[in-house]
Scaffold this active site. Structure first.
Site: not given
Ligand code: GLY
Length: 320
Positions: A180, A211, A232
């Site tokens: 991300t 998230d 992550g």
């Molecule tokens: N951190 C981005 C996702 O897991 O979609």
């Protein structure tokens, strides 16, 4: 006040360098964060956001994005499939609706009404990566990934003995594409903004949202305290409300580094981690003291300030 742009991962310079002039010209933290995010989303060589992102298990790309400056100033979109810049659409949600989050077809209809241009997002390179993944029977190894990797329909295996492929150390690593792009900006007035943009976990179950577009999880900001953002494995960040935890620890008096350390310790205490897992946070307090921290080696942040742009190791690594 010293303006800065703090970005997750080592591909940060391309966006930070484009966005820093916005801050130096007196632009706002929001304008700079949007400018940086847009560069990342439009860059087909970054395989975890926007154009060029890796698709889901069905070969379809879907994007999530969010922007936040305060509890009453936030916008997000999920499951965007035909527009390259989810963070820009999230900004319109924040500024033009009474809502905070739009998803799926409704979000796309909103983007169309707002004048965003439909674009093909899946590149030939990303499709080829997906085709390789899809063709590999080792990717049915659901036990290893605790069910997170979607199974290939058994009928498609054409007689392959799937039991021989379980627990293969050669199985492709979904975490590698799990990057991300999160951006924290601070403008000359000392205002903070934070954005997240992602194509989510590569080869995810279609419809999966991580998230990144969820306030408190992938990002959080309160001008009275500071801002935080995550990158992550989303499934490890959602359950601990990671970015909210970082900001709330700073509210209680923790330094930015201490606050991230507490959140990463919460990840360690809350999950059975496997090799592929990674979580990292970036954060800044309201006075512009910032830090980054990662669960494991491999993460870098990019910082741009009055001293230029540097790709650096995180402030600390929890499990070196
Ligand atoms: N951190 C981005 C996702 O897991 O979609």
């Amino acid at each position: 006040m010293h303006p800065f742009i703090l970005t997750t991962w080592s591909f940060g310079p391309v966006g930070n360098d484009a966005a820093m002039p916005v801050l130096l010209d007196g632009g706002s933290a929001v304008e700079a964060a949007i400018a940086a995010s847009t560069v990342f989303e439009d860059d087909p060589s970054i395989d975890s956001v926007g154009v060029g992102g890796l698709p889901d298990a069905d070969g379809e790309l879907s994007l999530d994005g969010a922007l936040m400056t305060d509890p009453h100033q936030c916008g997000a979109v999920c499951f965007i499939r035909h527009y390259a810049n989810p963070v820009q659409i999230a900004q319109r949600v924040m500024e033009k609706t009474i809502h905070t989050t739009l998803a799926g077809m409704g979000a796309e209809d909103f983007a169309l009404r707002e004048g965003f241009e439909r674009r093909p997002l899946l590149t030939d390179e990303a499709r080829e990566v997906w085709e390789d993944w899809r063709a590999d029977p080792r990717n049915i190894d659901r036990e290893r990934y605790r069910g997170w990797l979607p199974p290939i329909n058994v009928e498609e295996l054409k007689g392959v003995d799937i039991t021989r492929h379980r627990h293969s150390d050669l199985a492709p690593d979904p975490a590698q594409s799990h990057d991300t792009v999160s951006v924290i900006t601070r403008d000359a007035q000392g205002k903070l903004a934070v954005t997240c943009s992602t194509s989510g976990m590569a080869f995810k179950v279609p419809g999966r949202v991580g998230d990144s577009p969820v306030f408190g999880q992938g990002l959080y900001c309160d001008q009275n305290v500071g801002a935080a953002a995550a990158t992550g494995t989303g499934e490890l960040i959602t359950g601990i409300c990671g970015s909210f935890l970082v900001v709330e620890k700073m509210r209680e008096g923790a330094s930015p580094e201490e606050a991230i350390r507490i959140a990463l310790q919460r990840v360690i205490d809350s999950y059975d981690l496997v090799d592929e897992h990674q979580v990292a946070f970036i954060c800044s307090d309201k006075d512009g003291r910032w830090a980054s921290g990662a669960l494991k080696p491999g993460f870098h942040h990019t910082i741009t300030d009055e001293n230029g742009t540097r790709v650096e190791d995180p402030t600390f690594v929890m499990m070196p």
